[in-house]
Motif scaffolding. Sequence first.
Motif, PDB file in Angstrom:
ATOM      1  N   ASP A   1      27.960 -61.616  34.871  1.00 34.46           N
ATOM      2  CA  ASP A   1      27.607 -62.945  35.354  1.00 34.46           C
ATOM      3  C   ASP A   1      28.902 -63.697  35.634  1.00 34.46           C
ATOM      4  O   ASP A   1      29.379 -64.481  34.831  1.00 34.46           O
ATOM      5  N   TYR A   2      29.457 -63.413  36.836  1.00 31.82           N
ATOM      6  CA  TYR A   2      30.773 -63.963  37.130  1.00 31.82           C
ATOM      7  C   TYR A   2      30.742 -65.469  37.329  1.00 31.82           C
ATOM      8  O   TYR A   2      31.707 -66.149  37.055  1.00 31.82           O
ATOM      9  N   GLU A   3      29.609 -65.960  37.807  1.00 29.92           N
ATOM     10  CA  GLU A   3      29.502 -67.408  37.986  1.00 29.92           C
ATOM     11  C   GLU A   3      29.689 -68.106  36.654  1.00 29.92           C
ATOM     12  O   GLU A   3      30.423 -69.077  36.532  1.00 29.92           O
ATOM     13  N   LYS A   4      28.994 -67.559  35.641  1.00 29.57           N
ATOM     14  CA  LYS A   4      29.071 -68.166  34.319  1.00 29.57           C
ATOM     15  C   LYS A   4      30.491 -68.046  33.780  1.00 29.57           C
ATOM     16  O   LYS A   4      31.067 -69.006  33.288  1.00 29.57           O
TER      17      LYS A   4
ATOM     18  N   VAL B   1      37.117 -60.725  40.663  1.00 31.74           N
ATOM     19  CA  VAL B   1      36.520 -61.419  41.806  1.00 31.74           C
ATOM     20  C   VAL B   1      37.176 -60.965  43.099  1.00 31.74           C
ATOM     21  O   VAL B   1      36.508 -60.692  44.094  1.00 31.74           O
ATOM     22  N   GLU B   2      38.492 -60.879  43.053  1.00 34.04           N
ATOM     23  CA  GLU B   2      39.207 -60.454  44.253  1.00 34.04           C
ATOM     24  C   GLU B   2      38.768 -59.041  44.652  1.00 34.04           C
ATOM     25  O   GLU B   2      38.489 -58.775  45.818  1.00 34.04           O
ATOM     26  N   HIS B   3      38.673 -58.192  43.633  1.00 31.83           N
ATOM     27  CA  HIS B   3      38.264 -56.815  43.890  1.00 31.83           C
ATOM     28  C   HIS B   3      36.853 -56.765  44.439  1.00 31.83           C
ATOM     29  O   HIS B   3      36.572 -56.116  45.444  1.00 31.83           O
ATOM     30  N   LYS B   4      35.989 -57.494  43.761  1.00 31.48           N
ATOM     31  CA  LYS B   4      34.570 -57.468  44.155  1.00 31.48           C
ATOM     32  C   LYS B   4      34.407 -58.036  45.564  1.00 31.48           C
ATOM     33  O   LYS B   4      33.579 -57.571  46.341  1.00 31.48           O
ATOM     34  N   PHE B   5      35.193 -59.076  45.824  1.00 27.09           N
ATOM     35  CA  PHE B   5      35.125 -59.706  47.139  1.00 27.09           C
ATOM     36  C   PHE B   5      35.508 -58.694  48.226  1.00 27.09           C
ATOM     37  O   PHE B   5      34.806 -58.532  49.222  1.00 27.09           O
ATOM     38  N   ASN B   6      36.615 -58.005  47.959  1.00 24.50           N
ATOM     39  CA  ASN B   6      37.055 -57.008  48.935  1.00 24.50           C
ATOM     40  C   ASN B   6      36.034 -55.901  49.090  1.00 24.50           C
ATOM     41  O   ASN B   6      35.792 -55.403  50.194  1.00 24.50           O
ATOM     42  N   GLU B   7      35.442 -55.541  47.937  1.00 22.31           N
ATOM     43  CA  GLU B   7      34.428 -54.493  47.958  1.00 22.31           C
ATOM     44  C   GLU B   7      33.246 -54.947  48.824  1.00 22.31           C
ATOM     45  O   GLU B   7      32.742 -54.208  49.658  1.00 22.31           O
ATOM     46  N   ALA B   8      32.863 -56.199  48.604  1.00 20.72           N
ATOM     47  CA  ALA B   8      31.741 -56.754  49.373  1.00 20.72           C
ATOM     48  C   ALA B   8      32.053 -56.733  50.858  1.00 20.72           C
ATOM     49  O   ALA B   8      31.186 -56.469  51.691  1.00 20.72           O
ATOM     50  N   ILE B   9      33.326 -57.035  51.162  1.00 17.30           N
ATOM     51  CA  ILE B   9      33.708 -57.039  52.579  1.00 17.30           C
ATOM     52  C   ILE B   9      33.583 -55.637  53.157  1.00 17.30           C
ATOM     53  O   ILE B   9      33.018 -55.437  54.224  1.00 17.30           O
ATOM     54  N   THR B  10      34.109 -54.655  52.394  1.00 20.77           N
ATOM     55  CA  THR B  10      34.035 -53.280  52.898  1.00 20.77           C
ATOM     56  C   THR B  10      32.586 -52.847  53.044  1.00 20.77           C
ATOM     57  O   THR B  10      32.243 -52.140  53.994  1.00 20.77           O
TER      58      THR B  10
ATOM     59  N   ARG C   1      28.922 -65.038  47.595  1.00 21.15           N
ATOM     60  CA  ARG C   1      28.865 -65.281  46.160  1.00 21.15           C
ATOM     61  C   ARG C   1      30.278 -65.406  45.588  1.00 21.15           C
ATOM     62  O   ARG C   1      30.598 -66.373  44.897  1.00 21.15           O
ATOM     63  N   PHE C   2      31.111 -64.475  45.957  1.00 24.09           N
ATOM     64  CA  PHE C   2      32.455 -64.511  45.375  1.00 24.09           C
ATOM     65  C   PHE C   2      33.326 -65.577  46.012  1.00 24.09           C
ATOM     66  O   PHE C   2      34.223 -66.115  45.396  1.00 24.09           O
ATOM     67  N   PHE C   3      33.006 -65.879  47.285  1.00 25.84           N
ATOM     68  CA  PHE C   3      33.720 -66.951  47.962  1.00 25.84           C
ATOM     69  C   PHE C   3      33.560 -68.262  47.184  1.00 25.84           C
ATOM     70  O   PHE C   3      34.494 -69.040  47.047  1.00 25.84           O
ATOM     71  N   LYS C   4      32.359 -68.432  46.606  1.00 27.27           N
ATOM     72  CA  LYS C   4      32.106 -69.655  45.848  1.00 27.27           C
ATOM     73  C   LYS C   4      32.809 -69.632  44.501  1.00 27.27           C
ATOM     74  O   LYS C   4      33.042 -70.676  43.897  1.00 27.27           O
ATOM     75  N   ILE C   5      33.109 -68.428  43.986  1.00 28.23           N
ATOM     76  CA  ILE C   5      33.738 -68.330  42.668  1.00 28.23           C
ATOM     77  C   ILE C   5      35.237 -68.625  42.731  1.00 28.23           C
ATOM     78  O   ILE C   5      35.800 -69.199  41.803  1.00 28.23           O
ATOM     79  N   PHE C   6      35.854 -68.294  43.857  1.00 29.36           N
ATOM     80  CA  PHE C   6      37.301 -68.503  43.987  1.00 29.36           C
ATOM     81  C   PHE C   6      37.782 -69.887  43.531  1.00 29.36           C
ATOM     82  O   PHE C   6      38.684 -69.980  42.700  1.00 29.36           O
ATOM     83  N   PRO C   7      37.184 -70.960  44.056  1.00 26.36           N
ATOM     84  CA  PRO C   7      37.719 -72.275  43.662  1.00 26.36           C
ATOM     85  C   PRO C   7      37.566 -72.556  42.174  1.00 26.36           C
ATOM     86  O   PRO C   7      38.361 -73.291  41.589  1.00 26.36           O
ATOM     87  N   LEU C   8      36.555 -71.949  41.522  1.00 24.55           N
ATOM     88  CA  LEU C   8      36.374 -72.168  40.080  1.00 24.55           C
ATOM     89  C   LEU C   8      37.561 -71.605  39.313  1.00 24.55           C
ATOM     90  O   LEU C   8      37.934 -72.104  38.260  1.00 24.55           O
TER      91      LEU C   8
ATOM     92  N   GLU D   1      43.603 -68.728  48.205  1.00 23.22           N
ATOM     93  CA  GLU D   1      43.276 -67.316  48.328  1.00 23.22           C
ATOM     94  C   GLU D   1      41.854 -67.164  48.863  1.00 23.22           C
ATOM     95  O   GLU D   1      41.584 -66.322  49.714  1.00 23.22           O
ATOM     96  N   GLY D   2      40.993 -68.011  48.356  1.00 18.30           N
ATOM     97  CA  GLY D   2      39.591 -67.935  48.761  1.00 18.30           C
ATOM     98  C   GLY D   2      39.443 -68.157  50.247  1.00 18.30           C
ATOM     99  O   GLY D   2      38.804 -67.361  50.953  1.00 18.30           O
ATOM    100  N   ILE D   3      40.048 -69.248  50.732  1.00 14.91           N
ATOM    101  CA  ILE D   3      39.920 -69.550  52.156  1.00 14.91           C
ATOM    102  C   ILE D   3      40.563 -68.456  52.999  1.00 14.91           C
ATOM    103  O   ILE D   3      40.018 -68.014  54.007  1.00 14.91           O
ATOM    104  N   ARG D   4      41.724 -68.001  52.519  1.00 15.83           N
ATOM    105  CA  ARG D   4      42.438 -66.974  53.271  1.00 15.83           C
ATOM    106  C   ARG D   4      41.599 -65.706  53.393  1.00 15.83           C
ATOM    107  O   ARG D   4      41.346 -65.206  54.485  1.00 15.83           O
TER     108      ARG D   4
END
Lengths: 200, 753
Positions: free
Chosen positions: B124-127, B174-183, B192-199, B205-208
Motif C-alpha cells: 500500500d504505497y499510498e499509505k 515508486v521510481e521502479h514501479k513507475f518505470n515498470e508501469a511505463i514499460t 497511481r505512482f505519479f500521484k505518490i511522487f510529490p508525497l 522527478e515526478g513531473i520529469r
Amino acid sequence: MDDYKFLFKVVLVGNAGVGKTCLVRRFTQGLFPPGQGATIGVDFMIKTVDVGNEKVKLQIWDTAGQERFRSITQSYYRSAHALILVYDISCQPTFDCLPDWLREIEEYASSKVLRVLVGNKIDRDDREIPIQVGEEFAERHNMYFLETSAKESDNVERLFMQIAEDLMKQARMTNVPRYDPNSYNVDSSSQESSCCSRLT
Amino acid sequence: MVTLKDANYSEIEHQCQLELEKLKLEEESLISELNGMLNQRTYIEDKIKGLSRLMPTLKVMKHEAQELVTTINDISDSSEKISSKIRQLDLARGNVDECLLRVNDLIDLEICSQGVQQAILDLDYEKGAAHVHRFLSMDQSLLKRTANDMNNVTNMLKSVRTLQDAASQLRAIVEHKFNEAITNEDLVSVERFFKIFPLLGMHQEGIRDFCSFLRTKIGLTADKNLKSAISTPLADKRHSIIYADTLILLFEGLARVIDTHQPLIETYYGPGRLLSAVSILQKECDKQVKRIVLEWGKARQIQKKIQQVSETSRMTSSGSFSKIEKTDPKDLDIVIGEITLMHFRCEIYNKFLQRKVLADIEVGISETEQKTKSIKTLEQLILNSDLSQCKHDLLSHYLRLEQYFMEESVAKAVNMDSLEPGQQTSSMVDDTFFIVRKCIRRSISTGSLDGICVIINNACRVLENDYCDILKARLKQGYPSGYLDLTQAYNVLHNSIQQGRLQPGDTEQSRTAFIVALNNADISTEYVTALVDNIMKEIEGACPNMNTKEQGKLESCLSGISAVSAKLSEIIEYGIQQLKSTAIKPRVNPWVDTFMNFSHQLSEDELSAYEAGESFVQTLIMNLETLLSSFKHILSTNNYELFIQVLTLEVTQRFEKVVMKSQFNRLGGLVLDKEVRSLAGYIVSGTYWSARDQFARLTQIATILNFDYIEEINDYYGNADGAINWRLAPSEIKTVLNLRTDFKSEEIKRLRL
C-alpha cells in the motif's frame, strides 16, 4: 497629432546582431536595452523630429537580420526613402557581408533611395574594421558613412537627423515626397550629387 | 519800579491762571475716572462675591483630583502586573502548543514508523507515502530538540531512522514501479505512482518522469500519423492538405495531453508547475514538427519550387526572357493553401501554450521576481523552439510562393485580357483585383501580421509597377484620330500591313484598346478604394487585438495601396490629354474656325437672313453633339465627365481666339451674345459639374461686344450696382471694345478702368 509636413520611411538592414534594434531604440526612446533578443520579422517605430521649422515624421522599420526573415524584410525596401546598412566594427564577417546586402538593395530598392553605411559599436575596444576601411567602402558605393555607438549614444541622433534633413532637401527639390521607382530619371542627376557628399 | 513790578505780577498771574486751567482739566478727568470706577464697582463686587462662593468647591475638587491620581496609579500598577502575567501565560501556552506538536509528532512518528513498514509490506504505497509525507512535513530540527529533551532517546531515533529508511526505500520502489508501469503501459499504475511522487518530496522527478512518459506516447502517435500521411494515396480527398492535417493531429494531441493532465498536476503537485511540464513536452513537439515539415517539404518538392520561383523572378528582373521552365501559378495554388493552414496551426498552438502557462504562472507564483523570471523563461521557450523556427520557415516559403503566384497570375490576367462586347472595361481589371484580393485574404489566414504586410507590400508593387505600366503603355499607343491626311494614312497603313502588324479595321481596334485602357484605369481607382476598405475590415476581424504599433505597421503598408490611386489618376490624366490632342483638337478647331467665314457686321436684313438660315452655333452644337455621343457610351462616367471638361476648355479657348480675330458692329455683337449663351446652355445641360465657370471669359467678351455704347461698361465695372467679377484684365476689356467697328478708339482709350 498628425501635423507633420513630411513623412519618410527609413529601413535598417544588416547582419543579425550588429545592433540595428539598439540604434532604433536609442533614437526613438533614448534606451539601450541590453540582452535584446533577435528581432522577429520587422519592427516599426515612429519619431517626429524638427528640421528647421518643419515637422518631419520618420517611420523607422527595424528589420530582422536573420536569413529566414529575408522574404519579409525585402518587401520593405521598395517604399524606403532611406536605407541604413549597419555592420559591427568589432566583427569582420558583418563587414564582409556588405556586398551581399548592396546586391539586395540594388535588386529591391528604388534607385532613388538614400543609402547610409553605419559602423556600430565603437564603444568596444576590440575593433576589427578600421574607420578608413569603412569610409572607403562607403565612398566606393556612393553612400553616406558614419560610425556610431548605440550604447554610448554616439552619433545616433546625428545619423537620423542628417537623414531627415537630406530627405527633406530632396523632397523640396522634387516637390512631392513620392517613391516612384519609374520616374527616377527626372531628378537622378541632382540625387547623384547629393549622394556623393559625405557626412562630416 | 512799580510798572516793572506790575508787569511781573501780571506775568505771574497769567502763569497762575494757566496752572489753574491745567488743574481744572486734571480734576475733571479724575472725576470722570472716579465715576467710571464707581460704575464698575457693583460689577466687581458681584464677581468677588461669586469667586468667594467658588472657593470651597475648588478645595473639594483639588482633593478629589488627588484621590483620582492615586487611584489611576494603582490601576496602572495592577494592569502592568496583569499584562506581565498574560505574557507569561502566552509563553506557557506557546510551550504547551509546541509540546503538543512535539507529542503529536512523536505519536505520529511512532505511528508512521510502525505503519510505513506494514504499508510497504502490504504494497500500500499510498499509505506508506502518506506516512513519509507526514514525517517529511515535521520540523526536523524540532525533532532533534525533542530527542535531546527526552529520556527515551533511542526509541525515537529508531523511529526516525526507520522512517528515513522507509522514505528512501519507497522512493526507490515508486521510481521502479513507475518505470515498470511505463514499460507495461499500465496507465492506471502510471497515474497511481505519479500521484505518490510529490508525497515523497519528488516533485521534479515526478513531473520529469511523467512528462517523459507522455512524450513517448505522443511520439508514438505522431510517428503513426506521419507514416499514414506519407502513404496517403493521391486520390484521397485530403491528400492535398494531409501534412497540415498531420500537424493539427499533433497539436490537438498535445493540447489534449496538457488539458487533461494540468488538473492532475495542479492537484497533486500544486499550481505553477505547468511550465516545467510543458518544456518537456515541447521537446517532443519540436521533434515531431520538424519531421512533419521535413517530410512535407520532400513530398511537395518545396525546395525545387522555391528555386524555380526565385530563378524566374531573377530572370524577369534581369530582363532575359529565356524560356526557362516556368511554374504555372495555378499549380502552386494548392500548396500555398496548405502552407497557410500549417502556419496558422503553428501560430494557434503557440498561442494556446502561452495562454495556458501564463494562467498557471499567474495562479501558482506569487512572488513578483520569480513570476517575471518564469514569464521570461516561457517566452524564450516559445521563441527558441523548433516549432517557432519551422513556423518562420513556413512563412518564408509561403511569402516567396505567394509573391510569385500574385505576379504571375496578374501577368496571366493581363495576357489573357479580353473585352466582352458592350463592356466598358476589359477582363484584366476584374481578374487582377480578384487575384490581389485573393492573395491578401490568403495572407490574412496565415494569422501572421508580418505575412499580411508583406503581401500587401507586394500587391502595391504589382499594381503600381506591373499593372499600371500596362495601362500606361496601352495609352501611350495613342488614340488614332482617323483624320490623318490621305497619303500619310496610306503609308502608315501600307507599312503596317506589310509588317503584318495591322489588320484592316485596325484603327478601330486601337481606338477601342485606348478607350478600354482609360476606362480600366478609372474603374481600378474605385477597386483600389474598395480593396483597402475590405481588407482593413477583414484584418480587424482576424486580428482583433492589435496594439498601436501593429496597427501603425498595417496602416503604413495599406497606405501604399492607396498610393496606387494617385498613380492611376496620373495615368487617366495622361490618357485624357492624349484624347485631347488626337480626338478633340483636330476636330473642334476647324469647327470653331468657321466662325471667321461669317460676317459680324450685319445690317437688319442680313441679321434676319442669318437667323433664318443655319447659324454658326447651330452647326457647332450639332457637330459637338455628334462627337460627344460617339464617346458617351464607350467612356466610363468619370472619364466622360473629364472628356467634356477638356472639350469645353478647348472650345471656349478656340472660340475666344477667333472672336478676337473678328470685327463686330452692334448687331454682330448681339448675334454673338446669343450664340455664346446657347452654346453655354447646351454644354451645361449635358454635364454634372459646373461648366458655366469655363464660359466666364467668353460670356464677358460677348457681353462687351453687345454694348449699345462704350460707357455701358461703367454699369458693370468698379463699384457699380451691376458690377461683375471680371475674368478679363482692363487692357483685355479695351481690346475687346476695339473689336466693335462703331466704337471710337480715342473714346475707348479715355476709359478709366
